[in-house]
Write an enzyme that holds these catalytic residues in place. Structure first.
Site, PDB file in Angstrom:
ATOM      1  N   CYS A  99       0.788  -1.134  -0.100  1.00 27.51           N
ATOM      2  CA  CYS A  99      -0.122   0.031  -0.100  1.00 27.51           C
ATOM      3  C   CYS A  99       1.077   1.170  -0.007  1.00 27.51           C
ATOM      4  CB  CYS A  99      -1.079  -0.153   1.153  1.00 27.51           C
ATOM      5  SG  CYS A  99      -2.386   0.958   0.870  1.00 27.51           S
ATOM      6  N   ARG A 132     -11.818   7.167  -4.364  1.00 27.64           N
ATOM      7  CA  ARG A 132     -11.035   6.195  -3.727  1.00 27.64           C
ATOM      8  C   ARG A 132     -11.515   4.993  -4.063  1.00 27.64           C
ATOM      9  NH1 ARG A 132      -7.726   7.460   0.442  1.00 27.64           N
ATOM     10  NH2 ARG A 132      -6.776   5.501   1.531  1.00 27.64           N
ATOM     11  N   HIS A 196      -3.816  -5.699   0.933  1.00 28.01           N
ATOM     12  CA  HIS A 196      -3.409  -6.045   2.199  1.00 28.01           C
ATOM     13  C   HIS A 196      -4.620  -6.819   2.926  1.00 28.01           C
ATOM     14  CE1 HIS A 196      -6.399  -2.864   3.088  1.00 28.01           C
ATOM     15  NE2 HIS A 196      -5.582  -2.018   2.467  1.00 28.01           N
TER      16      HIS A 196
END
Length: 251
Positions: A99, A132, A196
């Protein structure tokens, strides 16, 4: 005594007090246990704020994810060690970055309206996009026999340079930029990804790829004894089939 019992791999966990937003300590725990179960000695060393890290003798370096503020702090620290870190990468050192840590690998990354200098270890850059990207993800990759599953949460749009290999092809989710159909990057023994949740416990094949590359560099042999991964692989399979069957919505 088996051959692996006399082997040691040194792992540098970079700035865990700042970059552990997505349970990245679980990635280190996974690496440690998968080494121990094979009789490989894990020498895990944390690098904290104020330390001057040396990558001499390091086999695997790990950079996790954090907030924009924490990511900027870590980048400033690592820029002071840029030449040594670049030498480590070019010498085949294993580096896993998740990330925010993934974004640091490139030439630059966007933080709001500001473009911040990156480490320049891999030919890529990250700008900002809307909306996002948030949701579950599945990726087909040569580093893992099973699809890589996890979660992505990033506003960054990462663009790979000519000749930089993506980690894999997006099967579900958005990946690097929401448009190319690719996720993450592979360069020499560098693995960068937005996946993740944490990454390695859900994807033992990825953990073993990192360990095998480190063993090959250190000892010239990458043979790994198989482990009983029935539980891990069952969880991976369930999640993958739920995503592909549409039982989990893409956000």
């Amino acid at each position: 005594m088996s051959e692996s019992a006399s082997r040691t791999l040194r792992v540098a966990h970079l700035y865990p007090e700042l970059l552990n937003l997505y349970g990245d300590s679980g990635n280190i725990l996974c690496l440690r246990k998968r080494m121990e179960w094979r009789g490989i000695e894990p020498d895990v060393r944390e690098v904290h704020v104020g330390d001057r890290p040396s990558f001499s003798g390091v086999d695997i370096a790990f950079i996790g994810g954090g907030s924009d503020r924490e990511q900027r702090i870590v980048c400033d620290y690592l820029l002071e060690e840029k030449d040594e870190l670049a030498a480590f990468v070019e010498d085949g050192g294993v580096l896993a970055a998740v990330c925010g840590g993934y974004q640091l690998l490139g030439h630059s990354y966007a933080m709001g309206d500001q473009v911040v200098e990156g480490l320049g270890l891999v030919d890529l850059f990250t700008d900002h996009g809307e909306p996002r990207i948030i949701g579950n993800i599945a990726v087909e990759s040569r580093v893992s026999p099973q699809p890589i599953v996890g979660y992505e949460n990033h506003a960054g749009r990462t663009h790979l340079g000519e000749g930089v290999e993506p980690l894999g092809r997006v099967l579900f989710g958005r990946g690097n930029d929401g448009a190319s159909g690719f996720e993450g990057c592979l360069y020499k023994n560098v693995l960068g990804t937005y996946v993740h949740g944490p990454l390695l416990p859900k994807n033992p094949g990825v953990a073993d790829w990192l360990i095998a590359r480190a063993l090959e560099r250190r000892y010239g042999s990458a043979d790994l004894e198989p482990l009983d991964d029935r539980e891990e692989l069952a969880a991976n399979e369930v999640m993958y089939h739920r995503l592909m069957a549409g039982e989990v919505e893409e956000l």
